[in-house]
Design an enzyme around this catalytic site. Structure first.
Site, PDB file in Angstrom:
ATOM      1  N   ARG A  60       9.332   4.640   4.937  1.00  0.00           N
ATOM      2  CA  ARG A  60       9.264   4.535   5.979  1.00  0.00           C
ATOM      3  C   ARG A  60       9.554   3.033   7.197  1.00  0.00           C
ATOM      4  NH1 ARG A  60       4.656   6.820   3.492  1.00  0.00           N
ATOM      5  NH2 ARG A  60       3.663   4.893   3.967  1.00  0.00           N
ATOM      6  N   GLU A  97      -3.729  -0.358  -1.205  1.00  0.00           N
ATOM      7  CA  GLU A  97      -5.084   0.049  -1.554  1.00  0.00           C
ATOM      8  C   GLU A  97      -4.955   0.949  -2.260  1.00  0.00           C
ATOM      9  OE1 GLU A  97      -2.816   2.255   1.831  1.00  0.00           O
ATOM     10  OE2 GLU A  97      -2.551   0.079   0.710  1.00  0.00           O
TER      11      GLU A  97
END
Length: 172
Positions: A60, A97
């Site tokens: 992205r 994460e």
């Protein structure tokens, strides 16, 4: 200042894994005015700062990095996941994460002394951003800043980027 852009960010619970709340930027990409506002807002703090090239982080970061490079009148460098670049590379591991991965950059992508602006969509734990900055610096580049569309403040990614200029448009 850019809070109007929040209307274009969709929350997707439990993606890509259970317990993760994913901030989906695809509605922002779909709207031409919102996309232009985003690119202009990312470029503004770095105009006149001598940026030589923009580096975007897969995938992205490519979506914002390439138009940001055009807005600043400079070229674009992809930083990709392992095994995606066709020529000689250097690599760094990083933690997410929700897992771990490796990033690579072409060995000749950054010239010694070049001023590089790093771009990605989200600043989360800071692992991806820190690994990207290390890659640029290993090649002799100078990271003039890191630009993100949004920041997940509770994950404290800025703490992994001490002494670096970090620009985010939206904070969650």
């Amino acid at each position: 200042m850019h809070d109007g852009l929040k209307a274009f960010i969709r929350d997707v619970p439990d993606f890509p894994t259970q317990g993760i709340l994913f901030r989906d930027i695809t509605p922002l990409l779909r709207d031409a005015a919102a996309l232009r506002q985003t690119v202009d807002a990312l470029a503004a703090p770095f105009r006149g700062h001598g940026v030589d090239v923009v580096a975007g982080v897969e995938s992205r970061g490519f979506l914002f990095g390439a138009p940001l490079a055009l807005a600043l009148g400079v070229g674009f460098i992809p930083i990709r996941k392992r095994g995606k670049l066709p020529s000689a590379t250097i690599r760094r591991s990083y933690a997410l994460e929700y897992g771990a991965n490796e990033l690579e950059i072409h060995s000749d992508a950054v010239h010694r002394g070049e001023r590089v602006l790093l771009v990605d969509d989200v600043l989360a734990t800071g692992g991806t951003a820190a690994a990207s900055a290390e890659l640029v610096e290993e090649l002799g580049g100078h990271v003039v800043g890191l630009a993100f569309v949004l920041e997940l403040a509770e994950l404290a990614g800025r703490a992994r980027l001490p002494g670096r200029e970090v620009v985010t448009l939206l904070t969650y």
